[in-house]
Design a protein around this motif. Structure first.
Motif: not given
Lengths: 252, 384
Positions: A66, A69-70, A75-76, A99, A102-103, A108, A110-112, A185, A187
């Protein structure tokens, strides 16, 4: 996870022409904490992902998937090494440029799911367009078209709470695609889904997300979906231990 | 993005209502308590307001407020009449006398003695009878509230019969006949008001060497009132105020020497603190609960500036709704109790005061939330 940085031991695929690469990471290191308490999540990762490729990062929990991929998604920030995404070095971009990049260029999943509960499926899927300045009405119209493409065109006005897990993940996929990003990406996109639904989501991702210019990097430890990957990198202890073309080649 | 911000805010109904209710409560307290305070303060000088004809009030220099009567000699009236710029000057008696009711009880009343010739200073609104009826013998006019409550007849069964024209009462053992009922503004002391002529009022009052409470003065047309007050003071040695000055002096006395401002100030401060704490905490919790959503937006490329505007819009939204409901509730409160003894006055300045208070609460709530979101690491979205 070790608390020391060690040199990279594995390079990804034998690199082709640099212009064919979507992602190129060299010696990427990232730690959390300070001084003696610093825990290294990435310890010199070298990785190349080709354009148009479905690339999976697999490995045990805490191995740094994680975090990697961040870093790739911007984002990291890594502590050391370089990571170029479509030949852009995100680390050295100004904050607002990163930013904006990325936009426009990254989607993205996400898992959740991370859908906004107060927005309808179409409004959720339209968010990247709205962030990029597209008028809400136009954005929702385009998002509805993508939702139809991922098979839930009849649920555009449903709230996330009114959708099943699989349907929510389809909305998330539509959201990742709607602004036509170059890199997506994901997750753990199937970890909350049953096998059948997970397989359908992966088929969908592979069908609608991939083209020659678009690349998918998926973090997962769901062995049931390894077969969808073009290549798989096995990570352990903050390093890439192995890159293979087939799940059968993975060492366990 | 603004639409998204509002949807995020109103999407969770219970939290949204919680924040709005906190701000509604704060707005209500910050409006209602000062409105009562202003109403009470306005009552302290309501007698001056009711007497609209005179421009200037002349009195003993030691008088501190309207109910603080320190009689002066009757001859002072003639000295004032002689001052240049005075159109007319009339005497006014104002004093507290005990009225004996039909059932034998005593009730302290505010007795007003008007100039016998002109009846200047009489009540403007007569419910029954006429002001001129005061020229009849033993006549008095009673205010409506007093006639209906403290001066009313109480029958053995508890039934209350308001005092009416033709009824009698005793003032200092002297008979007084009610010839009229008048509507007057409630005063701070809330005692029944009895109007009569100056000469009759002084006959009701216990014998004293000085009985003249105030001299009411009308300035000649074109005369500078401020100059005239100075001239009256210089020539007579008495204090002269314009009506507005006398109101300010009266209200100043109550603000300085009574505990009313501090008591109401504490209520307002407490309401402000509770409202700010409730609304601030709820709004902050709302932001914390939505931190992941803000993280998602941040990861997807929403700038800090856009997030800042979203949170400010959310704060503005709850602030506006809460303020509107709070002020509306306070207005309704005042409207429903308009005929009661409650003092309630709602000038536009109170809207500004409570509006400022709610704005401060919203900015404070937004700031602590903004700080959290600005520092938010978007990578949290990858944590399951």
């Amino acid at each position: 996870m070790s608390n020391q940085t060690e040199p990279a031991v594995n390079v990804g695929n034998a690199a082709t022409n640099a212009a064919e690469l979507a992602v190129k990471c060299s010696g990427v290191a990232k730690g959390y904490g300070v001084d003696d308490s610093k825990i290294m999540a990435l310890r010199g990762v070298d990785l190349e992902v080709n354009k148009g490729e479905l690339f999976m990062l697999v490995g045990p929990s805490g191995c740094g998937k994680t975090t990697l991929i961040s870093v790739i998604a911007g984002i990291l920030d890594q502590d050391a090494g370089s990571c170029r995404v479509y030949e852009h070095d995100l680390l050295h971009m100004a904050g607002h440029e990163k930013v904006r990049y990325r936009a426009r260029n990254i989607g993205f999943v996400f898992q959740a799911y991370n859908l906004l509960p107060a927005l309808t499926a179409a409004e959720n899927a339209a968010m990247p367009l709205i962030i990029n300045g597209v008028k809400r009405k136009e954005a929702v119209k385009r998002a509805s078209e993508i939702l139809a493409e991922v098979g839930i065109g009849d649920r555009t006005n449903a709230l996330p709470a009114q959708l099943s897990g699989g349907q929510q993940q389809r909305v998330a996929i539509a959201r990742a695609l709607v602004h036509n990003p170059r890199l997506i990406v994901c997750d753990e996109p199937t970890s909350a889904l049953d096998h059948e639904t997970g397989a359908r989501v992966m088929e969908l991702l592979k069908r609608v997300a991939l083209d020659h210019q678009r690349t998918l990097v998926i973090v997962t430890h769901d062995a049931r979906i390894f077969s969808f990957a073009d290549r798989i990198a096995r990570m352990d202890d903050g390093r890439i231990e192995q890159v293979v073309n087939s799940p059968a080649q993975l060492e366990h | 993005m603004y639409y998204t911000a509002l949807k995020m805010l109103t999407g969770d109904r219970s939290k949204y209502i919680g924040i709005v209710m906190g701000l509604t409560f704060a707005s209500f307290i910050m409006t209602q308590q000062p409105a009562i305070f202003v109403g009470i303060m306005a009552r302290t000088f309501s007698f001056i307001t009711d007497l609209s004809q005179p421009d200037i009030w002349v009195m003993d220099p030691k008088v501190q407020f309207i109910d603080d009567t320190k009689p002066i000699q009757d001859t002072e009236l003639y000295r004032v009449r002689g001052v240049e710029g005075v159109e007319w000057a009339v005497p006014l008696y104002k004093g507290l006398l005990k009225a004996r009711l039909e059932n034998g009880n005593f009730q302290t009343c505010n007795v007003i003695g008007l100039d016998d010739a002109t009846l200047i200073g009489g009540p403007a609104v007569m419910i029954a009878g006429k002001l001129e009826d005061l020229r009849r013998s033993d006549s008095v006019i009673v205010d409506l509230d007093g006639a209906a409550s403290k001066l009313a007849k109480r029958l053995p069964g508890g039934k209350v019969i308001p005092l009416k024209v033709g009824d009698t009462l005793e003032l200092n053992d002297k008979r007084a006949t009610v010839v009229g009922i008048a509507r007057t503004s409630r005063t701070f002391q809330s005692q029944p008001v009895i109007y009569t002529t100056y000469s009759r009022a002084t006959s009701f009052a216990p014998r004293e060497r000085k009985l003249l409470s105030f001299i009411l003065v009308k300035a000649k047309e074109g005369a500078d009132r401020q100059e005239l007050t100075k001239r009256i003071t210089k020539i007579t040695g008495l204090t002269a105020y314009t009506s507005d000055e006398f109101k300010s002096v009266t209200i100043g006395y109550y603000l300085k020497y009574t505990g009313i401002p501090i008591n109401f100030g504490m209520s307002v401060l407490l309401g402000f603190i509770i409202g700010a704490a409730t609304a601030g905490q709820t709004f902050y919790n709302f932001t914390l609960d939505n931190l992941r959503q803000f993280g998602v937006l941040k990861a997807m490329g929403t700038t800090n500036g856009q997030l800042l505007k979203m949170i400010l819009l959310q704060a503005l939204m709850v602030g506006s709704v809460g303020y509107g409901l709070g002020v509306g509730a306070a207005s309704l409160f005042g409207y429903l109790l308009r005929d009661s003894v409650l003092a309630f006055k709602f000038p536009w300045q109170l809207l500004v005061l409570s509006g400022t208070g709610v704005t401060v609460i919203c900015i404070f709530s937004a700031l602590i939330s903004i700080r959290k979101v600005m520092k938010l690491e978007p990578a949290i979205v990858f944590k399951g």
